[in-house]
Design a protein around this motif. Structure first.
Motif, PDB file in Angstrom:
ATOM      1  N   TYR A 276     -54.107 -41.943 -67.244  1.00 20.78           N
ATOM      2  CA  TYR A 276     -53.596 -41.500 -68.540  1.00 20.78           C
ATOM      3  C   TYR A 276     -52.370 -42.316 -68.935  1.00 20.78           C
ATOM      4  CZ  TYR A 276     -49.561 -38.961 -66.621  1.00 20.78           C
ATOM      5  OH  TYR A 276     -48.378 -38.639 -66.020  1.00 20.78           O
TER       6      TYR A 276
ATOM      7  N   ARG B 281     -63.793 -40.670 -78.386  1.00 12.42           N
ATOM      8  CA  ARG B 281     -63.468 -40.884 -76.977  1.00 12.42           C
ATOM      9  C   ARG B 281     -64.614 -40.397 -76.102  1.00 12.42           C
ATOM     10  NH1 ARG B 281     -58.381 -42.405 -76.713  1.00 12.42           N
ATOM     11  NH2 ARG B 281     -58.151 -41.994 -74.519  1.00 12.42           N
ATOM     12  N   ARG B 282     -64.717 -41.005 -74.906  1.00 10.12           N
ATOM     13  CA  ARG B 282     -65.730 -40.608 -73.927  1.00 10.12           C
ATOM     14  C   ARG B 282     -65.053 -40.334 -72.609  1.00 10.12           C
ATOM     15  NH1 ARG B 282     -71.123 -42.131 -75.345  1.00 10.12           N
ATOM     16  NH2 ARG B 282     -71.594 -40.691 -73.670  1.00 10.12           N
ATOM     17  N   LEU B 283     -65.527 -39.339 -71.898  1.00 13.47           N
ATOM     18  CA  LEU B 283     -65.055 -39.045 -70.554  1.00 13.47           C
ATOM     19  C   LEU B 283     -65.867 -39.899 -69.579  1.00 13.47           C
ATOM     20  CD1 LEU B 283     -63.225 -37.341 -68.733  1.00 13.47           C
ATOM     21  CD2 LEU B 283     -65.092 -35.678 -68.595  1.00 13.47           C
TER      22      LEU B 283
ATOM     23  N   SER C 137     -60.415 -40.546 -70.167  1.00  9.85           N
ATOM     24  CA  SER C 137     -60.931 -40.287 -71.500  1.00  9.85           C
ATOM     25  C   SER C 137     -60.580 -41.517 -72.327  1.00  9.85           C
ATOM     26  CB  SER C 137     -60.270 -39.032 -72.085  1.00  9.85           C
ATOM     27  OG  SER C 137     -60.651 -38.871 -73.432  1.00  9.85           O
ATOM     28  N   THR C 138     -61.598 -42.219 -72.820  1.00 11.53           N
ATOM     29  CA  THR C 138     -61.353 -43.509 -73.462  1.00 11.53           C
ATOM     30  C   THR C 138     -62.262 -43.761 -74.652  1.00 11.53           C
ATOM     31  OG1 THR C 138     -61.221 -45.896 -73.078  1.00 11.53           O
ATOM     32  CG2 THR C 138     -62.917 -44.686 -71.849  1.00 11.53           C
TER      33      THR C 138
ATOM     34  N   LEU D 241     -60.991 -40.031 -63.285  1.00 13.05           N
ATOM     35  CA  LEU D 241     -61.464 -39.679 -64.616  1.00 13.05           C
ATOM     36  C   LEU D 241     -60.602 -40.376 -65.655  1.00 13.05           C
ATOM     37  CD1 LEU D 241     -61.926 -35.820 -64.255  1.00 13.05           C
ATOM     38  CD2 LEU D 241     -63.733 -37.522 -64.481  1.00 13.05           C
TER      39      LEU D 241
ATOM     40  N   ILE E  23     -56.591 -38.604 -62.579  1.00 14.42           N
ATOM     41  CA  ILE E  23     -56.816 -38.914 -63.978  1.00 14.42           C
ATOM     42  C   ILE E  23     -55.972 -40.118 -64.365  1.00 14.42           C
ATOM     43  CG2 ILE E  23     -56.594 -38.043 -66.342  1.00 14.42           C
ATOM     44  CD1 ILE E  23     -56.761 -35.189 -65.008  1.00 14.42           C
TER      45      ILE E  23
ATOM     46  N   ARG F 112     -69.794 -37.622 -76.608  1.00 14.80           N
ATOM     47  CA  ARG F 112     -68.612 -38.197 -77.244  1.00 14.80           C
ATOM     48  C   ARG F 112     -67.658 -37.072 -77.666  1.00 14.80           C
ATOM     49  NH1 ARG F 112     -68.163 -43.217 -78.708  1.00 14.80           N
ATOM     50  NH2 ARG F 112     -70.397 -43.528 -78.650  1.00 14.80           N
ATOM     51  N   GLU F 113     -66.382 -37.264 -77.367  1.00 16.86           N
ATOM     52  CA  GLU F 113     -65.345 -36.299 -77.728  1.00 16.86           C
ATOM     53  C   GLU F 113     -64.865 -36.574 -79.147  1.00 16.86           C
ATOM     54  OE1 GLU F 113     -62.147 -36.488 -74.885  1.00 16.86           O
ATOM     55  OE2 GLU F 113     -63.549 -36.833 -73.262  1.00 16.86           O
TER      56      GLU F 113
ATOM     57  N   SER G  23     -65.244 -47.502 -73.706  1.00 14.24           N
ATOM     58  CA  SER G  23     -66.122 -47.206 -72.572  1.00 14.24           C
ATOM     59  C   SER G  23     -66.667 -48.468 -71.896  1.00 14.24           C
ATOM     60  CB  SER G  23     -67.270 -46.285 -72.992  1.00 14.24           C
ATOM     61  OG  SER G  23     -67.992 -46.832 -74.053  1.00 14.24           O
TER      62      SER G  23
ATOM     63  N   ARG H 115     -50.933 -37.702 -80.281  1.00 14.19           N
ATOM     64  CA  ARG H 115     -51.264 -37.524 -78.870  1.00 14.19           C
ATOM     65  C   ARG H 115     -50.158 -38.075 -77.969  1.00 14.19           C
ATOM     66  NH1 ARG H 115     -57.040 -39.022 -76.158  1.00 14.19           N
ATOM     67  NH2 ARG H 115     -56.467 -38.413 -74.078  1.00 14.19           N
TER      68      ARG H 115
END
Length: 126
Positions: free
Chosen positions: A59, A119-121, A96-97, A94, A57, A114-115, A100, A10
Motif C-alpha cells: 500500500y 481497481r483490481r485486487l 489493490s491496483t 495482496l 498488503i 473490478r472494484e 493489473s 484516498r
C-alpha cells in the motif's frame, strides 16, 4: 511528493504524514523510500493484514511525477516483495491496483471483480 498520489481523497496529506511519521514503526508495517539528490521521489509500504495470517498488503505506493518512467515504482514493488520473502517462510501478498498488468508480470493473479475506480485486487502466494 504529495502530488504523486493520483487520488487525493484516498491519499490525503494528513494520511501520508500520519503513516510515514508514526514512531516507532512496528514490525508489521514497513516503508521503503526512494531518494534522488536528497529528495524523496518514491515511497511504498507493506503491512501485515491483521485479519488474515501470513498475509501482507502492499500500500501507499507513489512516485513523483517528474521521476516516473525510471523504474522506481517497479523497484519499490520488487523490494517489498523481496522483503516479505526474506522475513517470512511463506505467505500471501495482496494489492489493490489499477495497473493489473504490472503486478501480473510479477506473479500476482487477479482476485474477484473490478472494484470501484477500476481497481483490481491481486494476490501473490509464496
Amino acid at each position: 511528493m504529495l502530488a504523486a498520489f493520483a487520488d487525493p481523497e484516498r491519499y490525503s496529506h494528513a494520511r501520508i504524514v500520519e503513516q510515514l511519521q508514526a514512531a516507532p514503526p512496528p514490525f508489521y508495517r514497513h516503508f521503503f523510500i526512494c531518494r534522488q539528490h536528497d529528495e524523496v521521489v518514491g515511497v511504498g509500504g507493506i503491512k501485515a493484514a491483521d485479519w488474515a495470517s501470513d498475509t501482507h498488503i502492499l500500500y501507499l505506493s507513489a512516485v513523483a511525477e517528474h521521476a516516473r518512467g525510471q523504474g522506481i515504482a517497479r523497484a519499490l514493488i520488487a523490494t517489498r516483495i523481496a522483503w516479505a520473502m526474506e522475513n517470512f517462510p511463506h505467505g500471501r501478498l495482496l494489492v489493490s491496483t489499477a495497473r493489473s498488468r504490472r503486478f501480473a508480470r510479477l506473479g500476482f493473479r487477479l482476485m474477484g471483480k473490478r472494484e470501484a475506480g477500476g481497481r483490481r485486487l491481486m494476490l501473490l502466494e509464496f
